[in-house]
Structures are given as C-alpha cells and as structure tokens.
Write an enzyme that holds these catalytic residues in place. Structure first.
Site, short mmCIF file in Angstrom:
data_model
loop_
_atom_site.label_atom_id
_atom_site.label_comp_id
_atom_site.label_asym_id
_atom_site.label_seq_id
_atom_site.Cartn_x
_atom_site.Cartn_y
_atom_site.Cartn_z
N ASP A 1 4.34 -0.15 -7.04
CA ASP A 1 3.07 -0.47 -7.71
C ASP A 1 1.93 0.28 -7.04
O ASP A 1 0.79 0.21 -7.49
CB ASP A 1 2.81 -1.98 -7.65
CG ASP A 1 1.59 -2.39 -8.46
OD1 ASP A 1 1.49 -1.93 -9.63
OD2 ASP A 1 0.73 -3.13 -7.96
N GLU B 1 -2.49 7.66 -4.72
CA GLU B 1 -2.86 7.04 -6.01
C GLU B 1 -4.35 7.19 -6.34
O GLU B 1 -4.74 7.07 -7.50
CB GLU B 1 -2.48 5.56 -6.03
CG GLU B 1 -3.33 4.69 -5.10
CD GLU B 1 -2.96 3.21 -5.19
OE1 GLU B 1 -1.77 2.88 -5.07
OE2 GLU B 1 -3.89 2.39 -5.37
N ARG C 1 0.87 -1.19 0.00
CA ARG C 1 0.00 0.00 0.00
C ARG C 1 0.90 1.23 0.00
O ARG C 1 1.93 1.25 0.68
CB ARG C 1 -0.92 0.02 1.23
CG ARG C 1 -2.12 -0.93 1.11
CD ARG C 1 -3.12 -0.52 0.03
NE ARG C 1 -4.25 -1.42 -0.08
CZ ARG C 1 -4.34 -2.46 -0.92
NH1 ARG C 1 -3.35 -2.74 -1.75
NH2 ARG C 1 -5.43 -3.20 -0.96
N HIS D 1 -0.77 0.19 -9.77
CA HIS D 1 -1.50 -0.79 -8.96
C HIS D 1 -1.99 -1.96 -9.83
O HIS D 1 -3.18 -2.27 -9.87
CB HIS D 1 -2.68 -0.13 -8.23
CG HIS D 1 -3.05 -0.83 -6.96
ND1 HIS D 1 -3.33 -0.17 -5.80
CD2 HIS D 1 -3.18 -2.16 -6.67
CE1 HIS D 1 -3.63 -1.04 -4.85
NE2 HIS D 1 -3.55 -2.26 -5.35
P1 NAI Z 1 -1.51 -11.48 4.39
O1 NAI Z 1 -2.50 -11.05 5.41
O2 NAI Z 1 -1.51 -12.90 3.94
O3 NAI Z 1 -0.03 -11.15 4.92
C1 NAI Z 1 0.31 -9.94 5.53
C2 NAI Z 1 1.44 -10.23 6.51
O4 NAI Z 1 1.86 -8.98 7.08
C3 NAI Z 1 1.00 -11.12 7.68
O5 NAI Z 1 1.92 -12.20 7.82
C4 NAI Z 1 1.03 -10.21 8.88
O6 NAI Z 1 1.37 -10.86 10.10
C5 NAI Z 1 2.10 -9.22 8.46
N1 NAI Z 1 2.08 -7.98 9.21
C6 NAI Z 1 1.02 -7.35 9.79
N2 NAI Z 1 1.43 -6.24 10.41
C7 NAI Z 1 2.77 -6.17 10.24
C8 NAI Z 1 3.76 -5.25 10.66
N3 NAI Z 1 3.45 -4.17 11.40
N4 NAI Z 1 5.04 -5.48 10.30
C9 NAI Z 1 5.36 -6.57 9.56
N5 NAI Z 1 4.46 -7.47 9.13
C10 NAI Z 1 3.19 -7.28 9.47
O7 NAI Z 1 -1.69 -10.48 3.19
P2 NAI Z 1 -1.26 -10.72 1.66
O8 NAI Z 1 -2.38 -11.36 0.92
O9 NAI Z 1 0.08 -11.32 1.61
O10 NAI Z 1 -1.19 -9.21 1.15
C11 NAI Z 1 -0.21 -8.30 1.65
C12 NAI Z 1 -0.56 -6.89 1.22
O11 NAI Z 1 -0.43 -6.80 -0.21
C13 NAI Z 1 -2.02 -6.49 1.48
O12 NAI Z 1 -2.18 -5.95 2.77
C14 NAI Z 1 -2.29 -5.45 0.43
O13 NAI Z 1 -2.02 -4.19 0.97
C15 NAI Z 1 -1.24 -5.75 -0.66
N6 NAI Z 1 -1.85 -6.14 -1.93
C16 NAI Z 1 -1.47 -5.47 -3.06
C17 NAI Z 1 -2.00 -5.80 -4.28
C18 NAI Z 1 -1.57 -5.12 -5.55
O14 NAI Z 1 -2.25 -5.25 -6.58
N7 NAI Z 1 -0.46 -4.40 -5.56
C19 NAI Z 1 -3.02 -6.86 -4.40
C20 NAI Z 1 -3.27 -7.56 -3.17
C21 NAI Z 1 -2.73 -7.19 -1.98
#
Ligand code: NAI
Length: 336
Positions: free
Chosen positions: A258, A263, A234, A295
């Site tokens: 990205d 944005e 994000r 994005h």
């Molecule tokens: P997920 O929920 O599977 O993994 C997120 C990880 O971040 C978890 O292991 C969690 O414990 C960790 N986390 C939480 N707070 C934290 C902190 N303060 N410091 C370090 N780690 C922390 O989520 P997923 O599916 O892997 O997605 C990750 C991010 O990717 C989403 O939150 C979203 O913002 C972004 N995203 C971007 C997309 C794009 O098109 N560019 C599409 C989908 C998601």
C-alpha cells in the site's frame, strides 16, 4: 486560525469543511505539495496542514519559519517526513493525528493478504471477460499458517487479532512487547528467528534508520521460499529492487504494497494520461502476484472524519493556548 492545507484532494476539502463547523478556522486548500517552492502560499497563516508525502525537511521548515508560520499540523500518524530537530531548534510546533482508525489500516492489510492469496484481483478481470477458468487461481487456507507481525502497536495488534481469528499462528517482533497479545498466544521472537518461520510477513512499524530497507537481500535469504510480504507501513521498509529479484526467483510468492518508497511522485494523483518513468514501480506492476494500492489503507469514512476533527482540534488548542495533546517532541525524532 488561518490554516493552509497542502496536498489537498476533494475528499480532504469535504471532510475538513464539515469538521470545521465546530471550529471556525479559516481554511485555505491547495493541491500543491508542501515543499520549499510552495512555502510562500502559507504566508500569513497560523498553521500549515501537511500529509504523508509533503516535504518537511530542514529547508522547508526554515522557510516556514522565515515567513512566520509557527505550527505544522500533520493530518496523518507517521512523521518520518518531518525534520523534528529543525522544528525544535526553530520553535515550530509539530502536531499529528496519532490514532484515527487503526482498524482502517489493519483491515486493508487483511484485504491485501486475502486478495493476493485467493487471486481476487485476477478473478475480477477474468470473470468480466467471460473467462471462468480456475486455472492458476489456487490459493491456500489461512488457517494453520504462520504470520509474522513486525511492529505490534495500534495497527499491528489488530492485524494479529484478526489473523488469530482465522486460526493463524502469530509471531511478532517489536522493540516493546505487548503483554495483552502475549496472553492471547502471540509469540515474540528475535527478528532473524521470526523471518525463518513465517509464511506471511506484515509490516506495522514506523520508518526509522533501523527499519529502512528491512526487506533486503540478507533478510530475504533468511525467509522460507514462497513467503508472502505485505507492507502497509512506509514504502522504504521494502527495498523494491530486491523485492523484484525475490519475485523473479520465486522466493516471494505474493507481494502486497500500500506504500512505495518513491510514492511521492505517484500516489494520490491521476497519472493515467502520462508516462510513468519509475521503471522499478512499473516492473512491480507486471507481476501477476503483486498487488499495489496507492496508500489507501487509512481511507475509510471513520478515519477521514477523525483525521479532520483531530487536526482542527490540535490547531484550535494551539490557538487557545491549551496543552497540545498530540505534539511531536524531539525525542521522537526519526530519520528516513
Ligand atoms: P504505533 O506507534 O502504534 O506502533 C508502531 C509499533 O512499531 C510500536 O509498537 C513500536 O514499538 C514498533 N517499532 C518501532 N520501531 C521498531 C523496530 N525497529 N522494529 C519493530 N518494531 C518497531 O503505530 P501504528 O499506529 O500502529 O502505525 C504503524 C505504522 O503504520 C505507522 O508508522 C505508519 O507508517 C503506518 N501507517 C500507514 C497508513 C496507511 O494508510 N497505509 C496509515 C497510518 C499509519
């Protein structure tokens, strides 16, 4: 169920109409963003379907409640734009698509890394212009480099696996440690220690108060000179003004984004005929070692099919009074 779909693009229409053959909802598509002034478009709907840059703040949710919309169906994984406290207080159900293709985002992350490293974005233009000079296109071997992954959930763990395939040393920081990754040789470190060791850092954590502007003056000071930073998570995780200072001083050798904090006013629209007034964004685009995509990390065929199917299924479950698998609860409330 009558569903009003905001911020819809032609590709949303294509995939939602195809997926809807299995559900038979009444779908109403609007290009407009969901925000207080566009809530009225959803009058009479059983659900609104929203995307990453729609405004789901307190005012919007109260307005949705006032016109009797009981459900918000996000067609994305991230939910930092939703005021879950207000939704909970007003009894509005919020569902999302937690996992549609973590591979899509992970692979895009690697695409940004490799493009920046091997300067593919510059080589593309040069060769088309008949300029076959290699001057300035020197890259580095990924093999043997140390990469830091912040957030080793669905996406971050795939990025870690791919990078291990290149022969990178992978360090990680997360509030929960992934045992499978540890068994495969990924080493978890406190954030400050990780920052000091990495050649490349890649963000895969959600946007929360803890991760807001994680890239800032202080964290950059801890990093090696010439670090590569990749953010596909994000936008507000990177303070873009500080990143510009880091690029000017050489602290940051490559920056791949990205996502971008502001944005919402830019991405997903063709603005090629207009003047972009965001000077920070425009400055970023002047650096040869910055690569920005709008994005598009999620944007694969597989992901779009899964997003449309899961979103419509979430809405159908609500309509059929079946348990909602992908509901966001108040304890997942995050700001940012
Ligand atoms: P997920 O929920 O599977 O993994 C997120 C990880 O971040 C978890 O292991 C969690 O414990 C960790 N986390 C939480 N707070 C934290 C902190 N303060 N410091 C370090 N780690 C922390 O989520 P997923 O599916 O892997 O997605 C990750 C991010 O990717 C989403 O939150 C979203 O913002 C972004 N995203 C971007 C997309 C794009 O098109 N560019 C599409 C989908 C998601």
């Amino acid at each position: 169920m009558k569903v009003t779909i905001y911020s819809s693009q032609p590709y949303d229409k294509k995939y939602f109409i195809a997926a809807n053959e299995n559900f038979g909802h009444q779908l109403i598509f609007h290009e407009a963003r969901l925000e207080p002034k566009t809530v009225e478009l959803a009058r009479g709907s059983d659900a609104v379907c929203a995307f990453v840059n729609d405004d789901l703040s307190e005012i919007t949710i109260e307005a949705l409640k006032a016109i009797g919309v009981p459900m918000i169906a996000l067609r994305c994984a991230g939910y930092n734009n939703v005021d879950l406290r207000t939704a909970d207080k007003l009894g509005i159900h919020v569902v999302r698509v937690p996992s549609y293709s973590p591979y899509a985002v992970a692979e895009h992350t690697i695409a940004l890394m490799l493009s920046l490293n091997r300067k593919i974005h510059r080589a593309y233009s040069r060769v088309r212009d008949g300029n076959f000079s290699l001057q300035g296109l020197t890259g580095f071997d990924m093999h043997g480099k140390t990469v830091g992954i912040i957030g080793t959930g669905r996406i971050g763990s795939i990025v870690a696996n791919i990078l291990q395939g290149f022969g990178c040393k992978v360090l990680a920081f997360d509030t929960f440690e992934n045992e499978a990754l540890k068994k495969n040789g990924v080493q978890y470190l406190p954030l400050n220690k990780l920052l000091a060791q990495v050649d490349i850092i890649s963000f895969h954590c959600p946007l929360t108060p803890e991760t807001f502007h994680l890239i800032n003056e202080e964290s950059l000071a801890l990093m090696k000179d010439g670090v590569m930073i990749i953010n596909t998570s994000r936008g507000a995780i990177v303070d873009a003004s500080e990143a510009i200072k880091g690029l000017k001083s050489g602290k940051i050798s490559h920056l791949g984004l990205d996502v971008y904090e502001q944005e919402g006013d830019l991405f997903f629209h063709d603005l090629s005929e207009t003047i972009i007034r965001d000077d920070v964004f425009e400055r970023l685009l002047t650096f040869p070692n910055v690569l920005v995509t709008g994005h598009q990390g999620f944007f694969t065929e597989e992901a779009l099919v899964n997003i449309a199917h899961t979103t419509l299924e979430n809405i159908a479950c609500y309509g059929d009074k079946k348990p909602l698998q992908n509901t966001l609860h108040l304890d997942q409330a995050i700001a940012g």
